[in-house]
Write a protein that holds these residues in place. Sequence first.
Motif, mmCIF file in Angstrom:
data_model
loop_
_atom_site.group_PDB
_atom_site.id
_atom_site.type_symbol
_atom_site.label_atom_id
_atom_site.label_comp_id
_atom_site.label_asym_id
_atom_site.label_seq_id
_atom_site.Cartn_x
_atom_site.Cartn_y
_atom_site.Cartn_z
ATOM 1 N N SER A 188 -2.862 5.884 -11.479
ATOM 2 C CA SER A 188 -2.028 6.617 -10.412
ATOM 3 C C SER A 188 -2.033 8.025 -10.286
ATOM 4 O O SER A 188 -2.044 8.444 -9.442
ATOM 5 N N LYS A 215 -6.469 13.550 -5.011
ATOM 6 C CA LYS A 215 -5.908 13.982 -3.621
ATOM 7 C C LYS A 215 -5.710 15.292 -3.494
ATOM 8 O O LYS A 215 -5.937 15.753 -2.380
ATOM 9 N N GLN A 220 -8.633 4.827 -5.248
ATOM 10 C CA GLN A 220 -7.396 3.984 -4.691
ATOM 11 C C GLN A 220 -7.616 2.665 -4.594
ATOM 12 O O GLN A 220 -6.663 1.783 -5.088
ATOM 13 N N GLU A 221 -8.984 2.190 -4.473
ATOM 14 C CA GLU A 221 -9.014 0.666 -4.781
ATOM 15 C C GLU A 221 -8.901 0.234 -6.256
ATOM 16 O O GLU A 221 -8.251 -0.938 -6.499
ATOM 17 N N TYR A 273 -6.734 1.552 -8.104
ATOM 18 C CA TYR A 273 -5.173 1.739 -8.431
ATOM 19 C C TYR A 273 -4.585 0.221 -7.869
ATOM 20 O O TYR A 273 -3.721 -0.362 -8.220
ATOM 21 N N ARG A 274 -4.969 0.017 -6.558
ATOM 22 C CA ARG A 274 -4.651 -1.314 -5.893
ATOM 23 C C ARG A 274 -4.998 -2.479 -6.566
ATOM 24 O O ARG A 274 -3.963 -3.621 -7.030
ATOM 25 N N SER A 328 -3.834 10.560 4.064
ATOM 26 C CA SER A 328 -4.149 9.102 4.226
ATOM 27 C C SER A 328 -5.389 9.042 4.764
ATOM 28 O O SER A 328 -5.744 9.384 5.902
ATOM 29 N N TYR A 343 -5.484 9.277 -9.199
ATOM 30 C CA TYR A 343 -5.562 9.347 -7.774
ATOM 31 C C TYR A 343 -4.834 10.274 -7.198
ATOM 32 O O TYR A 343 -5.422 10.961 -6.147
ATOM 33 N N ILE A 394 0.741 3.748 -2.958
ATOM 34 C CA ILE A 394 -0.264 4.538 -3.132
ATOM 35 C C ILE A 394 -0.058 5.817 -1.929
ATOM 36 O O ILE A 394 0.079 6.800 -2.396
ATOM 37 N N ASP A 395 0.172 5.540 -0.739
ATOM 38 C CA ASP A 395 0.215 6.300 0.464
ATOM 39 C C ASP A 395 1.464 7.382 0.168
ATOM 40 O O ASP A 395 1.344 8.340 0.594
ATOM 41 N N THR A 447 0.779 -1.349 -0.229
ATOM 42 C CA THR A 447 0.006 -0.123 -0.120
ATOM 43 C C THR A 447 0.698 1.165 -0.059
ATOM 44 O O THR A 447 0.509 2.476 -0.380
#
Length: 475
Positions: free
Chosen positions: A234, A241, A182-183, A185-186, A258, A237, A36-37, A33
């Motif tokens: 990516s 943000k 986010q999901e 991207y994951r 986050s 996202y 992303i973070d 993760t």
Amino acid sequence: MFDIRINIVIFCMLLSPFVYGQSDVIDTSTINTNNIDSMTTIDGTNTNEVLSLDINDAIDYARRNDIRLIESQFDYEIARARKWQTTSDLYMPTLSLDGYFNYLDQKTAEGGSSSIYGLTGNPDKWGGSANISRVLFNGLRFWNNNKISEINLDMTKNTYLDNEKNVVLNTRMDFYNIFLLQENYRVFFNSDKILKQRLDDSFTKYRNGIISEYEYLTVKVQYENNKPMLISLSNSYYIAKMQFIKNIGLENRVSDISLVGNIEDALDIGLPPLNEDALIQTIMQNSYDIRNMEYMLQSLEYTRKAANSYYFPMITATGGITTDYKDIISAPTATSPASLNREWQMGWQVGVRITYQLDSLIPISRPAQQAKEAKLSKQKAEYSYKNLRDNIEVQGRSLINTIVSQEASLESQKENTATALHAYGMASRQYNAGTLSLTELSDSQIAYEQAQINYLQAIYDYYSSGLQLLKLLGM
């Protein structure tokens, strides 16, 4: 703004098939993760300053920093000031103090009444007065204007409350929009790992003559197609943000956030029972647009009454006192000559004035036409009000029925996702056993990915419609 966010989400999700969820086929626990973070974008930007936010924190920040909400607070204070102005006109008299000082040339001073006795008057003249006046009646114009400002104050308060609801709604939408990206991207990230492993296996099997070149190239194309989509999502996202950080007023305080929670938290929205008739009645009572139109109709009615005040005279009462530092001349007598002394002399006056503007009785005069304009504006607004109520009722019923359909679709998509996952697991096992072709495995994976797209979109659609309904209900 609301539609743009949804379009961005749909565009990003439809860029390429992806895998979502935990299963015996896809192990999401292996996803890092931190990709992303602590994301690095194409331009190489990286940040380690992360602020954890849950949905309530985000709403609190947005309420304190939203520009429109701040502006509506100023509008409310401005409306209060205007209300005090009309209240002052209605109840307070006009008070004034004035003083004067005049200095005359010597010739004028010598030529006054004092010259009769051979005396010379003083060239400096002093005096002052205090006056009070009060309009006793002007056709209730002041009273009607005061009612108009009172209604305007209620309108600005209603606008402030509606803006606050919009801030909450938009923040909630942005918050879970980021979770959705986010999901996505994951799962794209995890899909990239799976496709890379499959490509390596396919290449080995191709070299050993187990599969055809076509099957190997099919896997290679699927893998290469996933890469630009992963980069695009990516950056989408990351941009979402950064925009969210700006929207809640933290752009100068943090460089990254986050979010605490997950996408399925959006399902716990707390909608009331979807009784259509009962909800429509509540919507009609709480609709911001309907309430503002009702305020406008009231304001136009008082404007019409104020415009018709030209039929009546204006009655004004006045009063005041004066004081002057005057030359007092004493006439000569048998025992003393004429003399001139200066002293303060007081005076007072009261009166009533009645004024009637006769030209206003002419039909083409400005006051008469203003009254006609106010009457026509009120009649026009009444038609608009009826049309607005009809439209909002239709929109409300449509929204309620949409949510009912979305609830059914959400459950269906969830079940379909589970079915597609099971089918994909079977295909994977058969492929590993050599009884299923690589093309058939890819078709099964694409079907599962499409089921995930539909499920995620169903969550977001249900959540966005639910928020709109709660706002209309005044919750």
